[in-house]
Enzyme design. Structure first.
Site, mmCIF file in Angstrom:
data_model
loop_
_atom_site.group_PDB
_atom_site.id
_atom_site.type_symbol
_atom_site.label_atom_id
_atom_site.label_comp_id
_atom_site.label_asym_id
_atom_site.label_seq_id
_atom_site.Cartn_x
_atom_site.Cartn_y
_atom_site.Cartn_z
ATOM 1 N N CYS A 86 0.816 -1.182 -0.031
ATOM 2 C CA CYS A 86 0.082 0.008 0.008
ATOM 3 C C CYS A 86 1.092 1.324 -0.063
ATOM 4 C CB CYS A 86 -0.816 -0.122 0.958
ATOM 5 S SG CYS A 86 -1.380 -1.432 2.008
ATOM 6 N N GLU A 95 -7.407 9.422 1.144
ATOM 7 C CA GLU A 95 -7.033 8.590 -0.465
ATOM 8 C C GLU A 95 -8.038 8.242 -1.184
ATOM 9 O OE1 GLU A 95 -2.886 6.690 1.196
ATOM 10 O OE2 GLU A 95 -4.386 5.381 1.179
#
Length: 284
Positions: free
Chosen positions: A139, A201
């Site tokens: 990630c 995000e």
């Protein structure tokens, strides 16, 4: 060089200022699955640093400090249109996320082996956000650089994924061709890590099926393991029960709760392309 890159990106953006990062020019659809922290559309196009490296958290190690101040994340609006850039440090400060609604582009890789097991990692204790939590394979963020701003076929995000899998897990690019990363969807979420740090995000979910060799970087990764479906379900139960101090990252849990197991069917059938929906931005 920075001025040249900004000029180039401004020129490219001026050619199609209203197009989201998608293979179609139609506006993205938004889908909400469950309650979440308050979300306000709109992202500042610029942001001045609120601190210098000398003021950084004294507990931050040298590697993380360098990444937090040298890496420039890509700022986007709620339609995933690039509106600017800022340091990784500023993009993860909850104060600035809340006051300026800073939203940055990210990616989450889900790597399966030929047995259709998913590779998980436990984030290093040195990580500024969500240390020691278990999460999907990798990630991170595409950076504000030419190779990772390429919108055609999501190549910029794929390039970033290939780079970061080498940085974190020591998987060489030859083992992970960029054209084998399959973008399945996008999610938009906000999640605090502690009182200071957090995430806001627009996250690209990338799937890939490859047998790979690894050499995890201890500055980034504390542990790794492959799991099948039942093992993952057991991991989720333990996290929910607070057993063994086990925690899952919020973005990984969102994917597990909403998408992962139905997409796992496509992994086993070899039909991942059929599951892709890059027109929708899922607000979670």
């Amino acid at each position: 060089m920075a001025k040249a890159l900004i000029s180039r990106c401004s020129f490219l953006h001026s050619l199609s200022p209203k197009l989201p990062l998608s293979s179609t020019s139609s506006p993205p659809r938004f889908v909400s699955f469950k309650s979440r922290l308050p979300f306000t559309a709109g992202v500042s196009s610029s942001s001045s640093p609120v601190t210098s490296s000398a003021d950084a958290d004294s507990k931050m190690d040298a590697v993380q400090r360098r990444l937090m101040f040298e890496d420039e994340c890509i700022l986007v609006d709620a339609n995933d249109v690039v509106v600017g850039h800022d340091t990784k440090y500023n993009c993860h400060l909850m104060e600035k996320i809340e006051s300026e609604n800073l939203l940055h582009r990210a990616f989450s890789v889900f790597l399966f082996n030929s047995k259709h097991e998913l590779l998980l990692q436990q984030r290093s204790s040195a990580k500024v956000t969500f240390p020691l939590v278990w999460t999907n394979t990798c990630c991170s963020h595409p950076l504000y650089r030419e190779s990772e701003l390429i919108e055609e076929n999501y190549l910029g995000v794929r390039n970033a994924a290939q780079r970061k899998l080498l940085d974190e897990l020591g998987i060489h690019s030859e083992e992970l061709p960029v054209d084998e990363f399959i973008p399945l969807g996008r999610i938009l979420y906000k999640a605090p890590s502690d009182g200071k740090w957090g995430e806001h995000e627009l996250d690209y979910l990338l799937f890939i099926v490859r047998d790979v060799s690894m050499n995890p970087n201890p500055d980034e990764v504390a542990d790794v393991k492959y799991v099948n479906r039942e093992q993952l379900r057991e991991l989720v139960k333990k996290a929910d029960a607070g057993e063994e101090g086990l925690k899952l990252s919020p973005w990984f849990r969102i994917v597990v709760d909403n998408f992962l197991f139905k997409w796992w069917d496509h992994v086993e059938k070899g039909s991942l392309h059929e599951a892709a929906d890059m027109k929708t931005i899922h607000k979670l």
